[in-house]
Write a protein that holds these residues in place. Structure first.
Motif, PDB file in Angstrom:
ATOM      1  N   GLU A 160       0.724  -1.184  -0.011  1.00 58.49           N
ATOM      2  CA  GLU A 160      -0.133   0.028   0.235  1.00 58.49           C
ATOM      3  C   GLU A 160       0.886   1.219   0.075  1.00 58.49           C
ATOM      4  N   GLU A 161       0.090   2.577   0.055  1.00 61.94           N
ATOM      5  CA  GLU A 161       1.096   3.420  -0.275  1.00 61.94           C
ATOM      6  C   GLU A 161       1.591   3.953   1.238  1.00 61.94           C
ATOM      7  N   GLU A 162       1.042   3.561   2.202  1.00 63.23           N
ATOM      8  CA  GLU A 162       1.297   4.180   3.540  1.00 63.23           C
ATOM      9  C   GLU A 162       1.834   3.086   4.483  1.00 63.23           C
ATOM     10  N   PRO A 163       2.742   2.987   5.102  1.00 64.05           N
ATOM     11  CA  PRO A 163       3.150   1.991   6.234  1.00 64.05           C
ATOM     12  C   PRO A 163       2.160   1.898   7.409  1.00 64.05           C
ATOM     13  N   VAL A 164       2.475   1.133   8.501  1.00 63.77           N
ATOM     14  CA  VAL A 164       1.622   1.311   9.711  1.00 63.77           C
ATOM     15  C   VAL A 164       2.357   2.488  10.293  1.00 63.77           C
ATOM     16  N   ALA A 165       1.395   3.055  11.124  1.00 69.90           N
ATOM     17  CA  ALA A 165       1.775   4.189  11.985  1.00 69.90           C
ATOM     18  C   ALA A 165       2.528   4.215  13.247  1.00 69.90           C
ATOM     19  N   ILE A 166       3.717   3.472  12.844  1.00 68.47           N
ATOM     20  CA  ILE A 166       4.582   3.077  14.013  1.00 68.47           C
ATOM     21  C   ILE A 166       4.813   4.210  14.824  1.00 68.47           C
ATOM     22  N   CYS A 167       5.163   5.252  14.377  1.00 71.43           N
ATOM     23  CA  CYS A 167       5.558   6.592  15.332  1.00 71.43           C
ATOM     24  C   CYS A 167       4.235   6.906  16.248  1.00 71.43           C
ATOM     25  N   ARG A 168       3.097   7.085  15.555  1.00 68.72           N
ATOM     26  CA  ARG A 168       1.797   7.658  16.123  1.00 68.72           C
ATOM     27  C   ARG A 168       1.377   6.495  17.095  1.00 68.72           C
ATOM     28  N   LEU A 169       1.545   5.164  16.918  1.00 72.62           N
ATOM     29  CA  LEU A 169       1.346   4.087  17.898  1.00 72.62           C
ATOM     30  C   LEU A 169       2.031   4.424  19.305  1.00 72.62           C
ATOM     31  N   LYS A 170       3.282   4.642  19.073  1.00 75.98           N
ATOM     32  CA  LYS A 170       4.036   4.896  20.331  1.00 75.98           C
ATOM     33  C   LYS A 170       3.644   6.058  21.116  1.00 75.98           C
ATOM     34  N   ARG A 171       2.755   6.916  20.533  1.00 79.29           N
ATOM     35  CA  ARG A 171       2.016   8.058  21.342  1.00 79.29           C
ATOM     36  C   ARG A 171       0.954   7.489  21.985  1.00 79.29           C
ATOM     37  N   VAL A 172       0.268   6.360  21.365  1.00 75.88           N
ATOM     38  CA  VAL A 172      -0.893   5.779  22.031  1.00 75.88           C
ATOM     39  C   VAL A 172      -0.587   5.239  23.379  1.00 75.88           C
ATOM     40  N   ALA A 173       0.483   4.417  23.204  1.00 76.18           N
ATOM     41  CA  ALA A 173       0.760   3.753  24.441  1.00 76.18           C
ATOM     42  C   ALA A 173       1.228   5.075  25.783  1.00 76.18           C
ATOM     43  N   ALA A 174       1.964   6.006  25.234  1.00 75.64           N
ATOM     44  CA  ALA A 174       2.283   7.011  26.007  1.00 75.64           C
ATOM     45  C   ALA A 174       1.156   7.655  26.325  1.00 75.64           C
ATOM     46  N   ASP A 175       0.160   7.995  25.806  1.00 77.45           N
ATOM     47  CA  ASP A 175      -1.046   8.805  26.267  1.00 77.45           C
ATOM     48  C   ASP A 175      -1.844   7.865  27.116  1.00 77.45           C
ATOM     49  N   ASN A 176      -1.848   6.576  27.021  1.00 78.58           N
ATOM     50  CA  ASN A 176      -2.712   5.699  27.815  1.00 78.58           C
ATOM     51  C   ASN A 176      -2.288   4.922  28.627  1.00 78.58           C
ATOM     52  N   LYS A 177      -1.035   5.219  29.075  1.00 77.39           N
ATOM     53  CA  LYS A 177      -0.113   4.500  30.286  1.00 77.39           C
ATOM     54  C   LYS A 177      -0.838   4.410  31.513  1.00 77.39           C
ATOM     55  N   ASP A 178      -0.586   3.860  32.243  1.00 76.93           N
ATOM     56  CA  ASP A 178      -0.618   3.913  33.730  1.00 76.93           C
ATOM     57  C   ASP A 178       0.403   4.933  34.434  1.00 76.93           C
ATOM     58  N   ASP A 179       0.478   4.928  35.735  1.00 73.17           N
ATOM     59  CA  ASP A 179       1.628   5.579  36.622  1.00 73.17           C
ATOM     60  C   ASP A 179       2.769   4.590  36.269  1.00 73.17           C
ATOM     61  N   VAL A 180       3.867   4.964  35.680  1.00 73.99           N
ATOM     62  CA  VAL A 180       5.050   3.761  35.452  1.00 73.99           C
ATOM     63  C   VAL A 180       5.953   4.119  36.270  1.00 73.99           C
ATOM     64  N   ARG A 181       6.239   5.074  37.287  1.00 70.74           N
ATOM     65  CA  ARG A 181       7.321   5.317  38.006  1.00 70.74           C
ATOM     66  C   ARG A 181       7.865   4.057  38.966  1.00 70.74           C
ATOM     67  N   SER A 182       6.794   3.213  39.164  1.00 67.81           N
ATOM     68  CA  SER A 182       6.806   2.334  39.900  1.00 67.81           C
ATOM     69  C   SER A 182       8.013   1.049  39.036  1.00 67.81           C
ATOM     70  N   LEU A 183       7.550   1.319  37.822  1.00 65.99           N
ATOM     71  CA  LEU A 183       8.356   0.207  37.120  1.00 65.99           C
ATOM     72  C   LEU A 183       9.751   0.766  36.512  1.00 65.99           C
ATOM     73  N   MET A 184      10.074   1.946  36.724  1.00 69.05           N
ATOM     74  CA  MET A 184      11.326   2.467  36.447  1.00 69.05           C
ATOM     75  C   MET A 184      12.579   1.759  37.173  1.00 69.05           C
ATOM     76  N   PRO A 185      13.812   1.743  36.408  1.00 69.83           N
ATOM     77  CA  PRO A 185      14.976   0.747  37.191  1.00 69.83           C
ATOM     78  C   PRO A 185      15.272   1.435  38.374  1.00 69.83           C
ATOM     79  N   ARG A 186      15.494   0.672  39.443  1.00 66.64           N
ATOM     80  CA  ARG A 186      16.042   1.084  40.623  1.00 66.64           C
ATOM     81  C   ARG A 186      17.522   1.621  40.337  1.00 66.64           C
ATOM     82  N   VAL A 187      17.791   2.651  41.242  1.00 68.14           N
ATOM     83  CA  VAL A 187      19.133   3.293  41.204  1.00 68.14           C
ATOM     84  C   VAL A 187      19.688   2.843  42.509  1.00 68.14           C
ATOM     85  N   PRO A 188      20.895   2.067  42.682  1.00 69.91           N
ATOM     86  CA  PRO A 188      21.304   1.647  43.823  1.00 69.91           C
ATOM     87  C   PRO A 188      21.663   2.873  44.646  1.00 69.91           C
TER      88      PRO A 188
END
Length: 589
Positions: A75-103
Motif C-alpha cells: 500500500e502507499e502508507e506503512p503502519v503508523a509506527i510513530c503515532r502508535l508509540k504516542r498511543v501507548a504514552a497517552d494511555n499508560k498508567d503511572d509507570v514510576r514504580s516500573l522504572m529501574p532502581r538506582v542503587p
C-alpha cells in the motif's frame, strides 16, 4: 540468496527489514501487538527501555523506521509506527514504580554529561542504574536540549516533555542547569572518570548576501528565534514573513510565525518541492495552515528601504542533471522575483560549534570542524571523552541521538571497567514457535485490509490563535487498535525444514500472495523471473532451500509474504513453522 538448511542459521536468525530499522527501536510488532491487546503500559515500557522518550518521539520522530515497514510495499502508507508509540504514552498508567532502581551505594565512578539533550539523557538512563554518579551540565534551566528549545509546543506539549525528561533526571542525576561550559579543560580538571559530550548542533547557518547587515533587526536565525519563542522572550512577528529553508526547522518556523501574527507566511526554498528535506507530513501541515511554499527560488538580496527591511529578491532556477551525472540548479532566465517581508527567518541548516574545547585537551578535529569520533565506540582521541548525538557526526534526529547514547553508555561502562571497547556484548536473540494447534497461532494472523488511518487534528482557527495548543490529537483507542492490526507481523518468521518436505506443493497452492515457488535452482537474476510472482524488489533477499529429492528448491519471496501461517497450517509434515524472532540490542544497563 539465502539457503534455509541447518548449515546456514542466518536464515533462521535473519532480521526482516522493519524489525530493527531504527537502531534505538525494540522490534516493532512486539509493542504493536500489545497496543492491539490494550496493554498500553507494557507497550510504553518496552518503548521506554529502547527509545527512552515514547511520548516525545510518538509526536515528533522523523520516522526512519516507517519506510522499511512491509505494509508500505503493498500500500502507499506503512503502519503508523510513530503515532502508535504516542498511543501507548497517552494511555499508560503511572509507570514510576516500573522504572529501574538506582542503587544507593555507588560504584565509585563519576561521569560528566555536557548538554542535557536526548543523547546525554540516554547515557544517564543507562548508567545510573549501574551505580554511576552522573553530573549533567546544561546552560538551559531544564533538561531536554533541542527537544525543549527547537520543537514548538503545538507539536510537543511542555507537560509531555517534562514528564519524560524527569523520568531520567529522577534517577538521582546531579543536575547543574544554567551552567554554560566554557572550557572542556575545566571539566577535565574536576577529575571525572569519563566525560560525555552531547551538546548537539546549536548554531544555525546564516545567509550572507547583500542587505544582510542593514536589515539585521528583522532577519533572524531560525533556531535562535525558535528558542526565543520557547522561553517566551519573543511573542510576535510581522504580518509578512519569509522563511528560508526546506527542512523541518523551516516548517517549525513558518508554523510558529502563523501563531505569532504572521498573516502572509511564505517558505522559499532552492530545491524542488519533492526534494525538500522536511518530512512530507510537516509540509502537509504547513500547507494546511495556509502557508505558501515556493520552490526553485535562490535568494539574491535582502531589500532595504529607508534603513528597514521590506523584502527579498530571488532568482528562479530549475534542476538539471549535468555532464557529471549530478543534479544542478540553473537559472531559468526569467526576471528576478521580489517578495515583500516584514521579517525573514533563516532556517537553512545547522552547524556544530566547539569554541569551548581547547587544543590542550587532546581532542582532534577533522577538516569540517567535527571531532574525530569512532563510529562504533563513540570515543574521541582523548580516551576519557566520548561524543554522541549531533555533536558526534552532525545534525540527524532525536532517535539517532538516543541510539548514540545507548552505544556510548556501553563504551563508557567498558572503559570504566578497563575492558576493550571493541569487545561489545552481543544483542539478545531468540526464536520461538508460535504453534498452538493445527490451525491456531499465539499471534493474530488475520491481516486487516484497512488503509492507514488519519490522525485527527485540532480546529485550525483555534490552534492558530494559541501557540501552545497541540495540533495533532492522536488516535483514540479504537482507531489505534485498528491501525495496529495493519501490522504484517514481521517478527514472525516462516521457517522451512527441507528434510520434512514431501514436495506436495500444498503450501504453494494455498499461499494468498504467491510468495512460495518450487522450481529448479539457478542464478539469482534468472530465478527471480521464474517465480509464481516475479521478485522485482532487488533489495529483498530471496530465501532458497537446499536441494530437495526431486532436485528442485523451495524459493520464498519475503517481499510479499503476509506471515499469515496458511503454509504451515496446510503442510502435512510440519515442514513449515511460524517462529517469532526477538531481537534486543545490548544496552549498558
Amino acid at each position: 540468496m539465502k539457503p534455509t538448511d541447518e548449515k546456514n542459521p542466518e536464515y533462521f536468525h535473519k532480521v526482516v527489514d522493519c524489525q530493527y530499522a531504527c537502531p534505538a527501536h525494540t522490534p516493532v510488532p512486539e509493542y504493536i501487538r500489545l497496543i492491539a491487546a490494550g496493554k498500553y503500559t507494557e507497550a510504553y515500557m518496552i518503548n521506554w527501555e529502547s527509545n527512552v522518550f515514547p511520548g516525545i518521539l510518538g509526536r515528533t520522530c522523523d520516522r526512519p523506521c516507517e519506510p522499511a515497514c512491509r505494509r508500505g510495499r503493498i500500500e502507499e502508507e506503512p503502519v503508523a509506527i510513530c503515532r502508535l508509540k504516542r498511543v501507548a504514552a497517552d494511555n499508560k498508567d503511572d509507570v514510576r514504580s516500573l522504572m529501574p532502581r538506582v542503587p544507593f551505594e555507588k560504584n565509585g565512578k563519576r561521569i560528566a554529561l555536557i548538554g542535557g539533550g536526548p543523547a546525554s539523557l540516554t547515557v544517564a538512563r543507562d548508567l545510573a542504574p549501574l551505580g554511576y554518579e552522573i553530573h549533567l551540565y546544561d546552560e538551559q534551566d531544564a533538561g531536554g536540549g533541542m527537544m525543549r528549545t527547537q520543537i514548538p509546543s503545538f507539536r510537543l506539549p511542555i507537560e509531555v516533555l517534562n514528564e519524560e525528561v524527569d523520568y531520567v533526571l529522577d534517577m538521582g542525576i546531579h543536575t547543574q542547569f544554567k551552567t554554560y561550559v566554557s572550557s572542556l579543560q575545566e571539566i577535565l580538571d574536576k577529575d571525572y572518570d569519563v566525560i560525555f559530550v552531547g551538546t548537539g548542533a546549536p548554531r544555525g547557518r546564516d545567509l550572507v548576501i547583500p542587505g544582510r547587515k542593514e536589515g539585521a533587526a528583522n532577519i533572524h536565525i531560525g533556531v535562535d528565534w525558535l528558542t526565543s519563542v520557547a522561553f517566551e522572550h519573543t511573542n510576535k512577528i510581522g504580518k509578512k514573513v519569509i522563511v528560508l529553508g526546506g527542512g523541518n526547522t523551516a516548517m517549525d518556523c513558518c508554523r510558529t510565525s502563523r501563531r505569532l501574527g504572521g498573516e502572509e507566511v511564505k517558505v522559499v526554498v532552492r530545491s524542488p518541492f519533492k526534494e525538500m528535506k522536511a518530512s512530507p507530513w510537516e509540509k502537509e501541515d504547513a500547507l494546511h495552515e495556509d502557508i505558501l511554499i515556493m520552490d526553485n527560488h535562490v535568494p539574491k538580496e535582502f531589500v532595504i528601504e529607508n534603513g528597514r527591511l521590506i523584502g527579498m529578491t530571488f532568482d528562479k532556477v530549475h534542476p538539471i542533471i549535468n555532464e557529471k551525472g549530478k543534479r544542478e540548479l540553473v537559472p531559468t532566465g526569467e526576471p528576478e522575483v521580489f517578495i515583500e517581508a516584514d521579517d525573514v527567518l533563516v532556517a537553512i541548516g545547522l552547524e556544530n560549534s566547539f569554541p569551548w574545547i581547547e587544543k590542550e585537551t587532546g581532542i582532534e578535529f577533522d577538516n569540517w570542524g567535527m571531532p574525530v569520533v569512532d563510529a562504533v565506540t563513540f570515543q574521541s582521541s582523548n580516551q576519557k571523552v566520548f561524543f554522541g548525538g549531533d555533536a558526534a557526526f552532525g545534525p540527524k534526529n532525536v532517535i539517532t541521538a538516543v541510539a548514540h547514547g545507548h552505544q556510548a553508555a556501553i563504551s563508557i561502562d567498558l572503559y570504566c571497567k578497563e575492558k576493550a571497547l571493541t569487545e561489545r556484548p552481543a544483542p539478545f536473540t531468540n526464536l520461538v514457535s508460535q504453534k498452538m494447534g493445527i490451525h491456531e497461532w499465539s499471534y493474530d494472523n488475520d491481516i486487516a485490509n484497512d488503509l492507514r488511518f488519519a490522525v485527527p487534528h485540532a480546529d485550525k482557527k483555534a490552534s492558530l490563535s494559541d501557540r501552545k495548543m497541540e495540533v495533532e490529537l492522536g488516535f483514540d483507542i479504537q482507531t489505534a487498535i485498528k491501525e495496529a492490526h495493519r501490522c504484517l507481523n514481521c517478527d514472525v518468521q516462516t521457517v522451512f525444514e527441507k528434510d520434512k518436505c514431501i514436495e506436495c506443493d500444498a503450501c504453494m497452492d494455498i499461499c494468498p500472495t504467491a510468495c512460495i515457488t518450487f522450481t529448479t535452482n539457478g542464478d539469482e537474476e534468472d530465478l527471480r523471473t521464474r517465480l509464481k510472482a516475479p521478485a522485482l524488489n532487488l533489495s529483498q533477499d530471496l530465501y532458497v532451500s537446499g536441494t530437495l529429492p526431486t532436485s528442485r528448491v523451495m524459493v520464498k519471496d519475503e517481499d510479499v509474504c503476509l506471515h499469515c501461517g496458511l503454509c504451515a497450517e496446510r503442510c502435512p509434515t510440519s515442514a513449515w513453522d511460524m517462529q517469532q524472532f526477538l531481537y534486543k540490542v545490548t544496552k549498558a544497563c
